[in-house]
Design a protein around this motif. Structure first.
Motif, PDB file in Angstrom:
ATOM      1  N   GLU A   1      -1.772   3.524 -21.897  1.00  0.00           N
ATOM      2  CA  GLU A   1      -2.486   4.597 -21.205  1.00  0.00           C
ATOM      3  C   GLU A   1      -3.746   4.988 -21.971  1.00  0.00           C
ATOM      4  OE1 GLU A   1      -1.646   8.989 -19.293  1.00  0.00           O
ATOM      5  OE2 GLU A   1      -0.396   8.321 -20.959  1.00  0.00           O
ATOM      6  N   GLN A   2      -3.638   5.110 -23.292  1.00  0.00           N
ATOM      7  CA  GLN A   2      -4.806   5.451 -24.094  1.00  0.00           C
ATOM      8  C   GLN A   2      -5.888   4.382 -23.948  1.00  0.00           C
ATOM      9  OE1 GLN A   2      -2.716   5.913 -27.897  1.00  0.00           O
ATOM     10  NE2 GLN A   2      -3.516   8.008 -28.008  1.00  0.00           N
ATOM     11  N   GLY A   3      -5.475   3.128 -23.957  1.00  0.00           N
ATOM     12  CA  GLY A   3      -6.433   2.039 -23.814  1.00  0.00           C
ATOM     13  C   GLY A   3      -7.144   2.061 -22.474  1.00  0.00           C
ATOM     14  N   LEU A   4      -6.389   2.288 -21.407  1.00  0.00           N
ATOM     15  CA  LEU A   4      -7.003   2.359 -20.073  1.00  0.00           C
ATOM     16  C   LEU A   4      -7.960   3.544 -19.963  1.00  0.00           C
ATOM     17  CD1 LEU A   4      -4.157   1.467 -17.547  1.00  0.00           C
ATOM     18  CD2 LEU A   4      -6.348   0.318 -17.816  1.00  0.00           C
TER      19      LEU A   4
ATOM     20  N   GLU B   1     -11.029   4.123 -31.503  1.00  0.00           N
ATOM     21  CA  GLU B   1     -10.852   2.671 -31.473  1.00  0.00           C
ATOM     22  C   GLU B   1      -9.988   2.201 -32.631  1.00  0.00           C
ATOM     23  OE1 GLU B   1     -14.768   0.951 -31.370  1.00  0.00           O
ATOM     24  OE2 GLU B   1     -15.108   1.611 -29.305  1.00  0.00           O
ATOM     25  N   GLY B   2     -10.128   2.849 -33.778  1.00  0.00           N
ATOM     26  CA  GLY B   2      -9.294   2.503 -34.924  1.00  0.00           C
ATOM     27  C   GLY B   2      -7.825   2.671 -34.623  1.00  0.00           C
ATOM     28  N   VAL B   3      -7.491   3.715 -33.896  1.00  0.00           N
ATOM     29  CA  VAL B   3      -6.095   3.982 -33.549  1.00  0.00           C
ATOM     30  C   VAL B   3      -5.631   3.083 -32.412  1.00  0.00           C
ATOM     31  CG1 VAL B   3      -4.539   5.704 -32.568  1.00  0.00           C
ATOM     32  CG2 VAL B   3      -6.142   6.370 -34.333  1.00  0.00           C
ATOM     33  N   VAL B   4      -6.392   3.040 -31.333  1.00  0.00           N
ATOM     34  CA  VAL B   4      -5.953   2.366 -30.113  1.00  0.00           C
ATOM     35  C   VAL B   4      -6.075   0.842 -30.194  1.00  0.00           C
ATOM     36  CG1 VAL B   4      -6.395   2.146 -27.631  1.00  0.00           C
ATOM     37  CG2 VAL B   4      -6.436   4.384 -28.697  1.00  0.00           C
ATOM     38  N   TYR B   5      -7.197   0.344 -30.688  1.00  0.00           N
ATOM     39  CA  TYR B   5      -7.429  -1.098 -30.661  1.00  0.00           C
ATOM     40  C   TYR B   5      -7.114  -1.807 -31.975  1.00  0.00           C
ATOM     41  CZ  TYR B   5      -9.695  -0.292 -26.208  1.00  0.00           C
ATOM     42  OH  TYR B   5      -9.953   0.068 -24.913  1.00  0.00           O
TER      43      TYR B   5
ATOM     44  N   ASN C   1      -5.070  -0.489 -34.385  1.00  0.00           N
ATOM     45  CA  ASN C   1      -3.752  -0.073 -34.845  1.00  0.00           C
ATOM     46  C   ASN C   1      -3.756   0.345 -36.322  1.00  0.00           C
ATOM     47  OD1 ASN C   1      -1.066   0.507 -34.302  1.00  0.00           O
ATOM     48  ND2 ASN C   1      -0.371  -1.507 -34.959  1.00  0.00           N
ATOM     49  N   LEU C   2      -4.821   1.032 -36.740  1.00  0.00           N
ATOM     50  CA  LEU C   2      -4.930   1.507 -38.113  1.00  0.00           C
ATOM     51  C   LEU C   2      -4.163   2.810 -38.272  1.00  0.00           C
ATOM     52  CD1 LEU C   2      -8.752   0.889 -38.730  1.00  0.00           C
ATOM     53  CD2 LEU C   2      -6.841  -0.567 -39.420  1.00  0.00           C
ATOM     54  N   SER C   3      -3.710   3.080 -39.482  1.00  0.00           N
ATOM     55  CA  SER C   3      -3.015   4.335 -39.759  1.00  0.00           C
ATOM     56  C   SER C   3      -4.045   5.453 -39.903  1.00  0.00           C
ATOM     57  CB  SER C   3      -2.198   4.224 -41.037  1.00  0.00           C
ATOM     58  OG  SER C   3      -3.068   4.143 -42.155  1.00  0.00           O
TER      59      SER C   3
END
Length: 117
Positions: free
Chosen positions: A6-9, A27-31, A33-35
């Motif tokens: 959902e976040q990506g969309l 983008e760091g979180v969603v794409y 997958n960084l902490s």
């Protein structure tokens, strides 16, 4: 919908409405997958700061969706296209006597899609 999907969309449709700083962190979180710690170190802010930005972005993206409904319309159209694909596969695999019924179903699905656009 799974939260990350959902976040990506939402980001795909409305991400350009965020600031450049917000986009980079989101983008760091969603794409990527960084902490939170990794993003915080890279951005030079605290983990709490990263968390707050992500929450604000989520809230803003959801607000855009509530008003514009672009993701909901996209999902509806995608579902209708899958129905059309299933109907055409069924049509191709069967020697059907009522081909007109298939045509009516396909036509109705295409009308529904055009109305969404």
């Amino acid at each position: 919908m799974e939260k990350i999907v959902e976040q990506g969309l939402l980001y795909d449709f409305y991400g350009e409405l965020l600031t450049q700083h917000q986009r980079k962190i989101y983008e760091g979180v969603v794409y990527e997958n960084l902490s939170l710690s990794e993003i915080a170190a890279e951005a030079g802010i605290s983990r709490q700061g990263v968390h707050d930005i992500i929450k604000r972005c989520d809230k803003a993206l959801l607000a855009y969706e509530e008003k514009l409904q672009l993701v909901a319309r996209f999902v509806k159209i995608k579902e209708r296209m899958k129905e059309m694909d299933a109907l055409t596969q069924e049509y191709e695999q069967n020697e059907l006597q009522d081909k007109a019924a298939y045509c009516r179903k396909l036509r109705q699905l295409s009308v529904d899609i055009l109305e969404e656009l």
